[in-house]
Scaffold this motif. Structure first.
Motif, PDB file in Angstrom:
ATOM      1  N   SER A 125       0.835  -1.199   0.000  1.00  9.36           N
ATOM      2  CA  SER A 125       0.000   0.000   0.000  1.00  9.36           C
ATOM      3  C   SER A 125       0.866   1.244   0.000  1.00  9.36           C
ATOM      4  O   SER A 125       1.938   1.257   0.618  1.00  9.36           O
ATOM      5  N   PRO A 126       0.406   2.305  -0.660  1.00 13.29           N
ATOM      6  CA  PRO A 126       1.055   3.601  -0.474  1.00 13.29           C
ATOM      7  C   PRO A 126       0.714   4.160   0.899  1.00 13.29           C
ATOM      8  O   PRO A 126      -0.119   3.596   1.621  1.00 13.29           O
ATOM      9  N   ALA A 127       1.350   5.247   1.272  1.00 16.73           N
ATOM     10  CA  ALA A 127       1.006   5.931   2.518  1.00 16.73           C
ATOM     11  C   ALA A 127      -0.440   6.393   2.454  1.00 16.73           C
ATOM     12  O   ALA A 127      -0.911   6.884   1.425  1.00 16.73           O
ATOM     13  N   LEU A 128      -1.166   6.230   3.550  1.00 12.46           N
ATOM     14  CA  LEU A 128      -2.606   6.519   3.559  1.00 12.46           C
ATOM     15  C   LEU A 128      -2.975   7.783   4.329  1.00 12.46           C
ATOM     16  O   LEU A 128      -4.145   8.169   4.333  1.00 12.46           O
ATOM     17  N   ASP A 129      -2.037   8.427   4.965  1.00 15.72           N
ATOM     18  CA  ASP A 129      -2.351   9.625   5.741  1.00 15.72           C
ATOM     19  C   ASP A 129      -3.032  10.675   4.866  1.00 15.72           C
ATOM     20  O   ASP A 129      -2.506  11.072   3.812  1.00 15.72           O
ATOM     21  N   GLY A 130      -4.226  11.106   5.300  1.00 14.02           N
ATOM     22  CA  GLY A 130      -4.945  12.159   4.602  1.00 14.02           C
ATOM     23  C   GLY A 130      -5.607  11.740   3.304  1.00 14.02           C
ATOM     24  O   GLY A 130      -6.184  12.573   2.603  1.00 14.02           O
ATOM     25  N   LYS A 131      -5.561  10.457   2.963  1.00 18.56           N
ATOM     26  CA  LYS A 131      -6.123   9.986   1.693  1.00 18.56           C
ATOM     27  C   LYS A 131      -7.596   9.565   1.875  1.00 18.56           C
ATOM     28  O   LYS A 131      -8.065   9.342   2.991  1.00 18.56           O
ATOM     29  N   THR A 132      -8.298   9.451   0.755  1.00 18.02           N
ATOM     30  CA  THR A 132      -9.625   8.837   0.729  1.00 18.02           C
ATOM     31  C   THR A 132      -9.442   7.370   0.374  1.00 18.02           C
ATOM     32  O   THR A 132      -9.044   7.038  -0.748  1.00 18.02           O
ATOM     33  N   LEU A 133      -9.698   6.494   1.331  1.00 14.36           N
ATOM     34  CA  LEU A 133      -9.492   5.063   1.133  1.00 14.36           C
ATOM     35  C   LEU A 133     -10.816   4.395   0.770  1.00 14.36           C
ATOM     36  O   LEU A 133     -11.801   4.507   1.505  1.00 14.36           O
ATOM     37  N   ILE A 134     -10.834   3.712  -0.368  1.00 12.43           N
ATOM     38  CA  ILE A 134     -12.001   2.951  -0.807  1.00 12.43           C
ATOM     39  C   ILE A 134     -11.612   1.477  -0.803  1.00 12.43           C
ATOM     40  O   ILE A 134     -10.756   1.057  -1.594  1.00 12.43           O
ATOM     41  N   ILE A 135     -12.216   0.695   0.092  1.00 14.67           N
ATOM     42  CA  ILE A 135     -11.927  -0.735   0.172  1.00 14.67           C
ATOM     43  C   ILE A 135     -13.034  -1.495  -0.542  1.00 14.67           C
ATOM     44  O   ILE A 135     -14.212  -1.330  -0.223  1.00 14.67           O
ATOM     45  N   VAL A 136     -12.652  -2.311  -1.524  1.00 10.65           N
ATOM     46  CA  VAL A 136     -13.636  -3.044  -2.321  1.00 10.65           C
ATOM     47  C   VAL A 136     -13.379  -4.544  -2.177  1.00 10.65           C
ATOM     48  O   VAL A 136     -12.257  -5.017  -2.304  1.00 10.65           O
ATOM     49  N   ASP A 137     -14.422  -5.289  -1.873  1.00 12.46           N
ATOM     50  CA  ASP A 137     -14.345  -6.741  -1.700  1.00 12.46           C
ATOM     51  C   ASP A 137     -15.718  -7.285  -2.077  1.00 12.46           C
ATOM     52  O   ASP A 137     -16.713  -6.899  -1.459  1.00 12.46           O
ATOM     53  N   PRO A 138     -15.820  -8.131  -3.098  1.00 15.63           N
ATOM     54  CA  PRO A 138     -17.145  -8.460  -3.642  1.00 15.63           C
ATOM     55  C   PRO A 138     -18.101  -9.130  -2.663  1.00 15.63           C
ATOM     56  O   PRO A 138     -19.293  -8.852  -2.685  1.00 15.63           O
ATOM     57  N   MET A 139     -17.593 -10.017  -1.793  1.00 13.28           N
ATOM     58  CA  MET A 139     -18.486 -10.765  -0.906  1.00 13.28           C
ATOM     59  C   MET A 139     -18.255 -10.356   0.546  1.00 13.28           C
ATOM     60  O   MET A 139     -17.154 -10.493   1.076  1.00 13.28           O
TER      61      MET A 139
END
Length: 219
Positions: A125-139
Protein backbone atom coordinates in the motif's frame (compact mmCIF):
# COMPACT_ATOMS: atom_id res chain seq x y z
CA UNK A 1 -22.17 3.60 8.88
CA UNK A 2 -24.47 4.50 6.04
CA UNK A 3 -25.56 1.69 3.69
CA UNK A 4 -26.50 2.17 0.04
CA UNK A 5 -28.28 -0.94 -1.29
CA UNK A 6 -28.65 -1.06 -5.07
CA UNK A 7 -31.31 -3.78 -4.90
CA UNK A 8 -33.71 -1.19 -3.46
CA UNK A 9 -33.70 0.81 -6.68
CA UNK A 10 -33.91 0.07 -10.38
CA UNK A 11 -30.74 0.34 -12.44
CA UNK A 12 -28.73 -1.78 -14.85
CA UNK A 13 -26.86 -3.10 -11.80
CA UNK A 14 -29.89 -5.37 -11.27
CA UNK A 15 -29.28 -7.03 -14.66
CA UNK A 16 -25.61 -7.65 -13.87
CA UNK A 17 -26.54 -9.01 -10.43
CA UNK A 18 -29.07 -11.40 -11.98
CA UNK A 19 -26.42 -12.81 -14.31
CA UNK A 20 -23.91 -13.17 -11.46
CA UNK A 21 -26.37 -15.26 -9.44
CA UNK A 22 -27.68 -17.41 -12.32
CA UNK A 23 -25.87 -20.78 -12.25
CA UNK A 24 -26.53 -21.22 -15.97
CA UNK A 25 -24.66 -17.99 -16.74
CA UNK A 26 -21.91 -18.55 -14.17
CA UNK A 27 -20.31 -21.17 -16.43
CA UNK A 28 -18.92 -18.27 -18.47
CA UNK A 29 -16.02 -17.10 -16.27
CA UNK A 30 -15.20 -14.18 -18.50
CA UNK A 31 -18.76 -12.86 -18.29
CA UNK A 32 -18.79 -13.37 -14.52
CA UNK A 33 -15.60 -11.35 -14.10
CA UNK A 34 -16.83 -8.68 -16.50
CA UNK A 35 -20.12 -8.25 -14.64
CA UNK A 36 -18.22 -7.82 -11.36
CA UNK A 37 -16.05 -5.23 -13.10
CA UNK A 38 -19.05 -3.37 -14.52
CA UNK A 39 -20.74 -3.20 -11.11
CA UNK A 40 -17.49 -1.76 -9.76
CA UNK A 41 -17.49 0.93 -12.44
CA UNK A 42 -21.08 1.94 -11.72
CA UNK A 43 -20.46 2.09 -7.96
CA UNK A 44 -17.31 4.14 -8.54
CA UNK A 45 -19.29 6.63 -10.63
CA UNK A 46 -21.83 7.05 -7.83
CA UNK A 47 -19.04 7.41 -5.26
CA UNK A 48 -17.47 10.11 -7.44
CA UNK A 49 -20.50 12.30 -6.71
CA UNK A 50 -19.62 12.25 -2.99
CA UNK A 51 -16.02 13.42 -3.40
CA UNK A 52 -14.39 16.83 -3.33
CA UNK A 53 -13.49 18.80 -6.45
CA UNK A 54 -11.44 21.88 -7.28
CA UNK A 55 -11.34 24.35 -10.16
CA UNK A 56 -8.46 24.18 -12.59
CA UNK A 57 -7.60 26.17 -15.71
CA UNK A 58 -6.57 24.16 -18.76
CA UNK A 59 -5.57 25.08 -22.29
CA UNK A 60 -7.63 23.89 -25.24
CA UNK A 61 -6.33 24.22 -28.83
CA UNK A 62 -8.23 27.53 -29.05
CA UNK A 63 -8.13 29.18 -25.61
CA UNK A 64 -8.22 28.44 -21.89
CA UNK A 65 -11.18 27.24 -19.85
CA UNK A 66 -12.00 26.45 -16.24
CA UNK A 67 -12.84 22.87 -15.33
CA UNK A 68 -13.56 20.92 -12.16
CA UNK A 69 -11.25 18.04 -11.28
CA UNK A 70 -11.01 15.66 -8.36
CA UNK A 71 -9.37 17.09 -5.29
CA UNK A 72 -9.39 13.93 -3.18
CA UNK A 73 -6.28 11.79 -3.20
CA UNK A 74 -7.81 8.32 -3.63
CA UNK A 75 -6.39 4.93 -2.73
CA UNK A 76 -8.24 1.81 -3.86
CA UNK A 77 -7.76 -1.18 -1.58
CA UNK A 78 -8.82 -4.74 -2.29
CA UNK A 79 -8.47 -8.29 -1.01
CA UNK A 80 -6.86 -11.05 -3.13
CA UNK A 81 -8.08 -12.97 -5.14
CA UNK A 82 -11.79 -12.40 -5.62
CA UNK A 83 -11.43 -8.64 -5.29
CA UNK A 84 -9.35 -8.14 -8.43
CA UNK A 85 -12.11 -7.70 -11.09
CA UNK A 86 -14.10 -5.48 -8.69
CA UNK A 87 -10.96 -3.42 -8.09
CA UNK A 88 -10.40 -3.14 -11.85
CA UNK A 89 -13.88 -1.68 -12.29
CA UNK A 90 -13.13 1.01 -9.73
CA UNK A 91 -9.72 1.68 -11.26
CA UNK A 92 -11.34 2.19 -14.68
CA UNK A 93 -13.09 5.23 -13.16
CA UNK A 94 -10.49 6.41 -10.65
CA UNK A 95 -7.59 5.82 -13.02
CA UNK A 96 -5.18 8.09 -11.14
CA UNK A 97 -5.79 6.41 -7.77
CA UNK A 98 -3.12 4.77 -5.69
CA UNK A 99 -3.61 1.07 -5.12
CA UNK A 100 -3.39 -1.14 -2.04
CA UNK A 101 -3.61 -4.92 -1.87
CA UNK A 102 -4.18 -7.28 1.03
CA UNK A 103 -3.82 -11.04 0.84
CA UNK A 104 -6.46 -12.66 3.05
CA UNK A 105 -7.98 -16.11 3.09
CA UNK A 106 -10.64 -17.88 5.13
CA UNK A 107 -10.06 -21.16 6.92
CA UNK A 108 -12.20 -23.32 9.16
CA UNK A 109 -11.41 -23.70 12.85
CA UNK A 110 -13.40 -26.90 13.42
CA UNK A 111 -14.06 -30.21 11.68
CA UNK A 112 -17.71 -29.27 11.10
CA UNK A 113 -16.59 -26.21 9.08
CA UNK A 114 -18.86 -23.87 11.02
CA UNK A 115 -16.24 -21.63 12.65
CA UNK A 116 -14.31 -19.46 10.23
CA UNK A 117 -11.04 -17.61 10.65
CA UNK A 118 -9.41 -15.12 8.30
CA UNK A 119 -5.64 -14.81 7.92
CA UNK A 120 -3.76 -11.81 6.50
CA UNK A 121 -0.44 -12.66 4.87
CA UNK A 122 0.57 -9.76 2.61
CA UNK A 123 0.07 -6.00 2.41
CA UNK A 124 1.21 -3.59 -0.30
CA UNK A 125 0.00 0.00 0.00
CA UNK A 126 1.06 3.60 -0.47
CA UNK A 127 1.01 5.93 2.52
CA UNK A 128 -2.61 6.52 3.56
CA UNK A 129 -2.35 9.62 5.74
CA UNK A 130 -4.94 12.16 4.60
CA UNK A 131 -6.12 9.99 1.69
CA UNK A 132 -9.63 8.84 0.73
CA UNK A 133 -9.49 5.06 1.13
CA UNK A 134 -12.00 2.95 -0.81
CA UNK A 135 -11.93 -0.74 0.17
CA UNK A 136 -13.64 -3.04 -2.32
CA UNK A 137 -14.34 -6.74 -1.70
CA UNK A 138 -17.14 -8.46 -3.64
CA UNK A 139 -18.49 -10.77 -0.91
CA UNK A 140 -19.25 -9.44 2.58
CA UNK A 141 -20.20 -12.53 4.59
CA UNK A 142 -19.10 -12.27 8.24
CA UNK A 143 -17.36 -8.92 7.77
CA UNK A 144 -14.05 -10.36 9.00
CA UNK A 145 -12.14 -9.83 5.75
CA UNK A 146 -13.27 -6.22 5.40
CA UNK A 147 -12.45 -5.38 9.01
CA UNK A 148 -9.07 -7.13 8.96
CA UNK A 149 -8.15 -5.55 5.62
CA UNK A 150 -8.88 -2.13 7.07
CA UNK A 151 -6.86 -2.85 10.22
CA UNK A 152 -3.97 -4.08 8.08
CA UNK A 153 -4.07 -1.02 5.83
CA UNK A 154 -4.17 1.32 8.82
CA UNK A 155 -0.56 0.30 9.49
CA UNK A 156 0.25 2.40 6.41
CA UNK A 157 -1.35 5.57 7.80
CA UNK A 158 -4.65 7.14 8.78
CA UNK A 159 -6.98 7.94 5.87
CA UNK A 160 -9.13 11.06 6.17
CA UNK A 161 -12.13 9.24 4.74
CA UNK A 162 -13.25 5.61 4.39
CA UNK A 163 -15.68 4.18 1.82
CA UNK A 164 -16.51 0.47 1.54
CA UNK A 165 -18.01 -1.44 -1.37
CA UNK A 166 -19.20 -5.01 -1.98
CA UNK A 167 -21.33 -6.82 -4.54
CA UNK A 168 -23.33 -8.98 -2.11
CA UNK A 169 -23.51 -8.67 1.67
CA UNK A 170 -25.19 -10.75 4.32
CA UNK A 171 -27.45 -9.08 6.83
CA UNK A 172 -25.15 -10.43 9.55
CA UNK A 173 -22.10 -8.87 7.90
CA UNK A 174 -23.82 -5.51 7.58
CA UNK A 175 -24.80 -5.51 11.25
CA UNK A 176 -21.27 -6.50 12.22
CA UNK A 177 -19.66 -3.68 10.24
CA UNK A 178 -22.16 -1.14 11.56
CA UNK A 179 -20.73 -1.88 15.01
CA UNK A 180 -17.11 -1.78 13.82
CA UNK A 181 -17.56 1.36 11.70
CA UNK A 182 -20.02 3.31 13.81
CA UNK A 183 -19.29 6.73 12.26
CA UNK A 184 -21.88 8.30 9.95
CA UNK A 185 -18.98 9.53 7.81
CA UNK A 186 -18.39 5.98 6.53
CA UNK A 187 -20.53 4.62 3.68
CA UNK A 188 -20.94 1.06 2.43
CA UNK A 189 -22.13 0.48 -1.14
CA UNK A 190 -23.55 -2.98 -1.87
CA UNK A 191 -25.33 -4.53 -4.83
CA UNK A 192 -27.65 -6.57 -2.62
CA UNK A 193 -28.14 -7.63 1.00
CA UNK A 194 -29.05 -11.28 1.49
CA UNK A 195 -30.82 -12.55 4.63
CA UNK A 196 -28.97 -15.75 5.49
CA UNK A 197 -25.44 -16.77 6.44
CA UNK A 198 -25.36 -20.56 6.52
CA UNK A 199 -23.42 -22.81 8.91
CA UNK A 200 -20.37 -22.71 6.62
CA UNK A 201 -20.57 -18.90 6.59
CA UNK A 202 -21.63 -18.64 2.94
CA UNK A 203 -24.18 -16.02 1.92
CA UNK A 204 -27.61 -17.39 0.93
CA UNK A 205 -29.00 -17.07 -1.69
CA UNK A 206 -25.66 -15.47 -2.63
CA UNK A 207 -23.90 -16.74 -5.73
CA UNK A 208 -21.44 -19.39 -4.55
CA UNK A 209 -17.67 -19.00 -4.26
CA UNK A 210 -16.84 -15.81 -6.15
CA UNK A 211 -13.13 -16.55 -6.44
CA UNK A 212 -13.71 -20.02 -7.90
CA UNK A 213 -16.28 -18.66 -10.35
CA UNK A 214 -13.77 -16.06 -11.53
CA UNK A 215 -10.66 -18.19 -11.75
CA UNK A 216 -11.53 -21.88 -11.36
CA UNK A 217 -11.57 -24.32 -8.46
CA UNK A 218 -8.72 -24.34 -5.93
CA UNK A 219 -7.25 -27.25 -4.02
Amino acid sequence: MKVINYSERDSVVSQFMAELRDKNVQNDRMRFRHNIERIGMLMAYDISKMLNYKRQTIETPLTTTDVRVLKDNIVLGTVFRAGLPFHTGFLNIFDKAGNAFVSAYRYYLDKECTKVGVKIEYIASPALDGKTLIIVDPMLATGDSMELAYQALKTKGSPSRLILACVIASKYGIERLQKVFASDDITLFCGAIDPILNDQKYIVPGLGDAGDLMYGDKL
